[in-house]
Scaffold this motif. Structure first.
Motif, PDB file in Angstrom:
ATOM      1  N   ALA A 228       0.830  -1.211   0.000  1.00 43.90           N
ATOM      2  CA  ALA A 228       0.000   0.000   0.000  1.00 43.90           C
ATOM      3  C   ALA A 228       0.863   1.259   0.000  1.00 43.90           C
ATOM      4  O   ALA A 228       0.524   2.248  -0.648  1.00 43.90           O
TER       5      ALA A 228
ATOM      6  N   GLU B  29       2.311   1.678  -3.500  1.00 40.47           N
ATOM      7  CA  GLU B  29       1.273   2.210  -4.381  1.00 40.47           C
ATOM      8  C   GLU B  29       1.081   3.704  -4.155  1.00 40.47           C
ATOM      9  O   GLU B  29       0.914   4.469  -5.113  1.00 40.47           O
TER      10      GLU B  29
ATOM     11  N   VAL C 234       0.168   5.858   5.487  1.00 40.00           N
ATOM     12  CA  VAL C 234      -0.377   4.552   5.150  1.00 40.00           C
ATOM     13  C   VAL C 234      -0.128   3.560   6.287  1.00 40.00           C
ATOM     14  O   VAL C 234       1.026   3.184   6.546  1.00 40.00           O
TER      15      VAL C 234
ATOM     16  N   THR D 227      -5.701   6.219   6.418  1.00 37.01           N
ATOM     17  CA  THR D 227      -4.930   6.374   5.189  1.00 37.01           C
ATOM     18  C   THR D 227      -5.209   7.759   4.627  1.00 37.01           C
ATOM     19  O   THR D 227      -6.362   8.152   4.490  1.00 37.01           O
TER      20      THR D 227
END
Length: 192
Positions: free
Chosen positions: A59, A62, A80, A126
Motif C-alpha cells: 500500500a 502504491e 499509510v 490512510t
C-alpha cells in the motif's frame, strides 16, 4: 491505537535523508509529539522520501507511485497504515514526494494524534494529500516573524523585502539574512 510513551520507533528511508533540513525538522517534530522514541517497538513509523520501494508494504509503494504522478508532487504525501484496524496496526509509513512532502506528512499525522495521561493515540487512517496551488503564503507586514505560524499550516512562501547594508569596503548590498532563510527552509517555507 493507544500506546504508552516510548512505544513508537522511527526509521528513515533512505537513511541518508535524515540529515536533510526538512526531514530533520519532521523527525524533531515527531519526537516532540511523542512519536520517535528509540525504545519503541509496539509501533514503527517509516519515513520514506521520494519513491523508495525496498522494504515498504504494498500500500505504501502504491501511494509512492501515485504521488510521483501528481501535480506539485514535491509537496504531496501519504500516511499509510499496514493494517485495516488499529489493533492490528504495527507500522505506519509516511511517504513524501520530497523532503517537504515528508515534513507535511509528519505535521498532518501530529494533527491527528491524541494524548492523555502518558499515552498517545495514533490513528489508523490512510491519507493521500497534495496541494492544488503550488505556492501558498503571505507578503508584507510582519512576515519575518511568522515563519513558524505559516509552516504549521503548510503555507510555504513568504515574500519579504531585502535589507540594505554597506560592507567593510563601502559597497552597498541588498540581501536577506541567510540564517533566517536557512531556518525558514528547514520549516518548509521559502523566502522570496
Amino acid at each position: 491505537r493507544w500506546l504508552r510513551d516510548g512505544q513508537v520507533s522511527v526509521v528513515v528511508r533512505p537513511p541518508e535523508a535524515a540529515t536533510e533540513p526538512r526531514v530533520a525538522t519532521a523527525l524533531r517534530l515527531l519526537a516532540e509529539g511523542g512519536l520517535a522514541d528509540a525504545r519503541g517497538g509496539a509501533l514503527r513509523l517509516v519515513c520514506a522520501v521520494g519513491s523508495p520501494t525496498g522494504g515498504l508494504p504494498e500500500a505504501a509503494r502504491e501511494a509512492a507511485a501515485r504521488i510521483a504522478a501528481l501535480d506539485h508532487r514535491e509537496q504531496a504525501y501519504a500516511i499509510v497504515p499496514d493494517a485495516a484496524t488499529a489493533d492490528a496496526m504495527r507500522e505506519v509509513t509516511l511517504v513524501g514526494g520530497s523532503p517537504l512532502g515528508l515534513l507535511y506528512a509528519a505535521r498532518t499525522l501530529l494533527q491527528m494524534v491524541r494524548r492523555r495521561d502518558g499515552e498517545i493515540a495514533v490513528p489508523c487512517a490512510t491519507v493521500l494529500d497534495w496541494p492544488a496551488i503550488g505556492e501558498r503564503g503571505q507578503w508584507g507586514g510582519n512576515t519575518h516573524d511568522e515563519v513558524a505560524w505559516n509552516a504549521q499550516w503548510k503555507l510555504n512562501v513568504i515574500e519579504e523585502s531585502v535589507g540594505l547594508a554597506v560592507d567593510a569596503g563601502g559597497r552597498t548590498t541588498l540581501a536577506l539574512e541567510q540564517s533566517h532563510v536557512s531556518r525558514s527552509h528547514a520549516l518548509g517555507v521559502s523566502i522570496v
